[in-house]
Scaffold this motif. Structure first.
Motif, PDB file in Angstrom:
ATOM      1  N   HIS A 165     -12.395  16.451  13.180  1.00 15.41           N
ATOM      2  CA  HIS A 165     -11.364  15.623  12.675  1.00 15.41           C
ATOM      3  C   HIS A 165      -9.965  16.287  12.097  1.00 15.41           C
ATOM      4  N   LEU A 166     -10.065  17.241  11.394  1.00 14.79           N
ATOM      5  CA  LEU A 166      -9.177  18.167  10.804  1.00 14.79           C
ATOM      6  C   LEU A 166      -8.502  19.096  11.977  1.00 14.79           C
ATOM      7  N   ALA A 167      -9.470  19.512  12.621  1.00 13.46           N
ATOM      8  CA  ALA A 167      -8.901  20.368  13.781  1.00 13.46           C
ATOM      9  C   ALA A 167      -8.006  19.613  14.864  1.00 13.46           C
ATOM     10  N   GLN A 168      -8.153  18.303  15.091  1.00 13.90           N
ATOM     11  CA  GLN A 168      -7.585  17.527  15.952  1.00 13.90           C
ATOM     12  C   GLN A 168      -6.189  16.890  15.034  1.00 13.90           C
ATOM     13  N   VAL A 169      -6.349  16.784  13.819  1.00 11.57           N
ATOM     14  CA  VAL A 169      -5.131  16.483  12.942  1.00 11.57           C
ATOM     15  C   VAL A 169      -4.125  17.689  12.963  1.00 11.57           C
ATOM     16  N   MET A 170      -4.471  18.911  13.067  1.00 12.00           N
ATOM     17  CA  MET A 170      -3.870  19.965  13.030  1.00 12.00           C
ATOM     18  C   MET A 170      -3.182  20.237  14.404  1.00 12.00           C
ATOM     19  N   THR A 171      -3.831  20.117  15.423  1.00 13.16           N
ATOM     20  CA  THR A 171      -3.440  20.095  16.844  1.00 13.16           C
ATOM     21  C   THR A 171      -2.197  18.959  17.171  1.00 13.16           C
ATOM     22  N   ASN A 172      -2.667  17.643  16.513  1.00  9.60           N
ATOM     23  CA  ASN A 172      -1.572  16.610  16.912  1.00  9.60           C
ATOM     24  C   ASN A 172      -0.220  17.251  15.975  1.00  9.60           C
ATOM     25  N   GLU A 173      -0.374  17.807  14.812  1.00  3.94           N
ATOM     26  CA  GLU A 173       0.634  18.042  14.080  1.00  3.94           C
ATOM     27  C   GLU A 173       1.751  19.078  14.909  1.00  3.94           C
ATOM     28  N   LEU A 174       1.084  19.899  15.731  1.00  4.84           N
ATOM     29  CA  LEU A 174       1.722  21.138  16.078  1.00  4.84           C
ATOM     30  C   LEU A 174       1.799  20.798  17.823  1.00  4.84           C
ATOM     31  N   THR A 175       1.469  19.751  18.175  1.00  2.00           N
ATOM     32  CA  THR A 175       1.938  19.561  19.774  1.00  2.00           C
ATOM     33  C   THR A 175       2.331  18.180  20.051  1.00  2.00           C
ATOM     34  N   VAL A 176       2.528  17.211  19.082  1.00  5.93           N
ATOM     35  CA  VAL A 176       2.893  16.003  19.247  1.00  5.93           C
ATOM     36  C   VAL A 176       4.151  15.724  18.414  1.00  5.93           C
ATOM     37  N   PRO A 177       5.221  15.474  19.202  1.00  8.00           N
ATOM     38  CA  PRO A 177       6.467  14.770  18.588  1.00  8.00           C
ATOM     39  C   PRO A 177       6.100  13.870  17.376  1.00  8.00           C
ATOM     40  N   GLY A 178       6.532  14.317  16.185  1.00  8.90           N
ATOM     41  CA  GLY A 178       6.274  13.347  15.032  1.00  8.90           C
ATOM     42  C   GLY A 178       4.911  13.760  14.307  1.00  8.90           C
ATOM     43  N   GLY A 179       3.986  14.490  15.010  1.00  4.29           N
ATOM     44  CA  GLY A 179       3.080  14.854  14.241  1.00  4.29           C
ATOM     45  C   GLY A 179       1.813  13.897  14.463  1.00  4.29           C
ATOM     46  N   HIS A 180       0.756  14.036  13.457  1.00  7.07           N
ATOM     47  CA  HIS A 180      -0.130  13.182  13.311  1.00  7.07           C
ATOM     48  C   HIS A 180       0.023  11.861  12.589  1.00  7.07           C
ATOM     49  N   VAL A 181      -0.342  10.703  13.352  1.00  8.47           N
ATOM     50  CA  VAL A 181      -0.370   9.332  12.578  1.00  8.47           C
ATOM     51  C   VAL A 181      -1.458   9.195  11.970  1.00  8.47           C
ATOM     52  N   ASN A 182      -1.570   8.750  10.571  1.00  7.06           N
ATOM     53  CA  ASN A 182      -2.599   8.262   9.755  1.00  7.06           C
ATOM     54  C   ASN A 182      -3.291   7.121  10.484  1.00  7.06           C
ATOM     55  N   ALA A 183      -4.484   7.002  10.349  1.00 11.93           N
ATOM     56  CA  ALA A 183      -5.247   5.766  10.836  1.00 11.93           C
ATOM     57  C   ALA A 183      -5.211   4.638   9.818  1.00 11.93           C
ATOM     58  N   LYS A 184      -5.295   3.495  10.359  1.00  8.66           N
ATOM     59  CA  LYS A 184      -5.088   2.239   9.361  1.00  8.66           C
ATOM     60  C   LYS A 184      -6.542   1.845   9.363  1.00  8.66           C
ATOM     61  N   LEU A 185      -7.193   1.934   8.100  1.00 14.28           N
ATOM     62  CA  LEU A 185      -8.590   1.840   7.769  1.00 14.28           C
ATOM     63  C   LEU A 185      -8.912   0.616   6.963  1.00 14.28           C
ATOM     64  N   GLY A 186      -7.922  -0.231   6.576  1.00 15.45           N
ATOM     65  CA  GLY A 186      -7.954  -1.460   6.063  1.00 15.45           C
ATOM     66  C   GLY A 186      -7.994  -1.263   4.522  1.00 15.45           C
ATOM     67  N   LEU A 187      -8.740  -2.273   3.777  1.00 17.35           N
ATOM     68  CA  LEU A 187      -8.544  -2.589   2.229  1.00 17.35           C
ATOM     69  C   LEU A 187      -9.356  -1.297   1.504  1.00 17.35           C
ATOM     70  N   LEU A 188     -10.377  -0.677   1.890  1.00 15.87           N
ATOM     71  CA  LEU A 188     -10.849   0.466   1.243  1.00 15.87           C
ATOM     72  C   LEU A 188      -9.990   1.863   1.506  1.00 15.87           C
ATOM     73  N   GLN A 189      -9.187   2.012   2.384  1.00 17.43           N
ATOM     74  CA  GLN A 189      -8.126   2.986   2.370  1.00 17.43           C
ATOM     75  C   GLN A 189      -7.148   2.534   1.518  1.00 17.43           C
ATOM     76  N   LEU A 190      -6.525   1.445   1.187  1.00 23.66           N
ATOM     77  CA  LEU A 190      -5.454   1.213   0.687  1.00 23.66           C
ATOM     78  C   LEU A 190      -5.949   1.414  -1.127  1.00 23.66           C
ATOM     79  N   ILE A 191      -7.185   1.051  -1.319  1.00 26.05           N
ATOM     80  CA  ILE A 191      -7.676   1.123  -2.713  1.00 26.05           C
ATOM     81  C   ILE A 191      -7.599   2.742  -3.008  1.00 26.05           C
ATOM     82  N   ASN A 192      -8.023   3.439  -2.041  1.00 30.48           N
ATOM     83  CA  ASN A 192      -8.030   4.657  -2.368  1.00 30.48           C
ATOM     84  C   ASN A 192      -6.771   5.378  -2.934  1.00 30.48           C
ATOM     85  N   ASP A 193      -5.656   4.667  -2.423  1.00 28.84           N
ATOM     86  CA  ASP A 193      -4.220   5.133  -3.112  1.00 28.84           C
ATOM     87  C   ASP A 193      -3.680   4.640  -4.411  1.00 28.84           C
ATOM     88  N   ILE A 194      -4.637   3.701  -4.971  1.00 29.58           N
ATOM     89  CA  ILE A 194      -4.267   3.121  -6.168  1.00 29.58           C
ATOM     90  C   ILE A 194      -4.324   4.348  -7.182  1.00 29.58           C
TER      91      ILE A 194
END
Length: 211
Positions: free
Chosen positions: A182-211
């Motif tokens: 996964h991290l290898a793909q993120v790095m590849t996206n950051e360096l080859t795709v305009p705007g870079g990697h777009v974080n996945a939207k993973l719902g409630l548990l993801q939002l709770i992690n940011d509290i």
């Protein structure tokens, strides 16, 4: 007490989501020499890289559903978690390099700010989200100057859970292998795709992690 506060926060967040409220990403401090990044087609080649996992990041080894801390990692034997996370990022960058075939050689500097995978208790029951974030900056090899801004990258990944995690382990698809890929793909996206990697939207548990 912290568990009660987190549970209460989760309830409040669920209520706010039902009312169509939105939550913005958490802001993080940037490394020096920031400028604005443009959304142009990248043309980079990975010449070298550095990875930093500051000792100030707090490790939590407790086997609870959601251990508090910056680093939660159980995919290696008990030991230097900072070093283990660093090694995973280094492997991911090496794996990404053949897929970044531009003309401008750069050094990629990565500073990990969070690596919160799953405890054993969570992975084999309710699951969750691998909550990963890091800072990344590019340095031109020829000039030694930083290119654009230091970027805060969120690289969350939906975690396997319960029987799915057990089946993955049985076929040799470890949590470590999955995260490195996964991290290898993120790095590849950051360096080859305009705007870079777009974080996945993973719902409630993801939002709770940011509290």
């Amino acid at each position: 007490m912290k568990s009660l506060l987190k549970a209460g926060a989760a309830v409040l967040l669920a209520v706010s989501l039902s009312a169509c409220a939105s939550t913005g990403p958490a802001s993080r401090a940037a490394m020096p020499d920031d400028t604005a990044l443009g959304f142009v087609q990248p043309d980079y080649m990975i010449d070298s890289f550095t990875v930093s996992v500051p000792q100030s990041l707090v490790v939590n080894e407790r086997n609870t559903y959601y251990p508090r801390g910056d680093i939660v990692w159980r995919g290696d034997p008990l030991g230097d978690r900072h070093g283990q996370v660093k090694a995973m990022f280094e492997t991911a960058l090496r794996n990404a390099a053949p897929h970044v075939q531009g003309t401008r050689p750069v050094r990629v500097d990565v500073q990990v700010t969070r690596f919160h995978a799953l405890s054993e208790k969570a992975r084999y029951t309710v699951g969750g989200v691998h909550d990963i974030s890091f800072k990344m900056r590019l340095v031109d090899i020829e000039t030694g100057q930083q290119i654009g801004a230091t970027k805060d990258v969120d690289a969350d990944l939906d975690a396997l859970e319960g029987q799915s995690a057990i089946a993955a382990d049985a076929r040799g698809e470890t949590q470590k292998q999955r995260l490195i890929a996964h991290l290898a793909q993120v790095m590849t996206n950051e360096l080859t795709v305009p705007g870079g990697h777009v974080n996945a939207k993973l719902g409630l548990l993801q939002l709770i992690n940011d509290i």
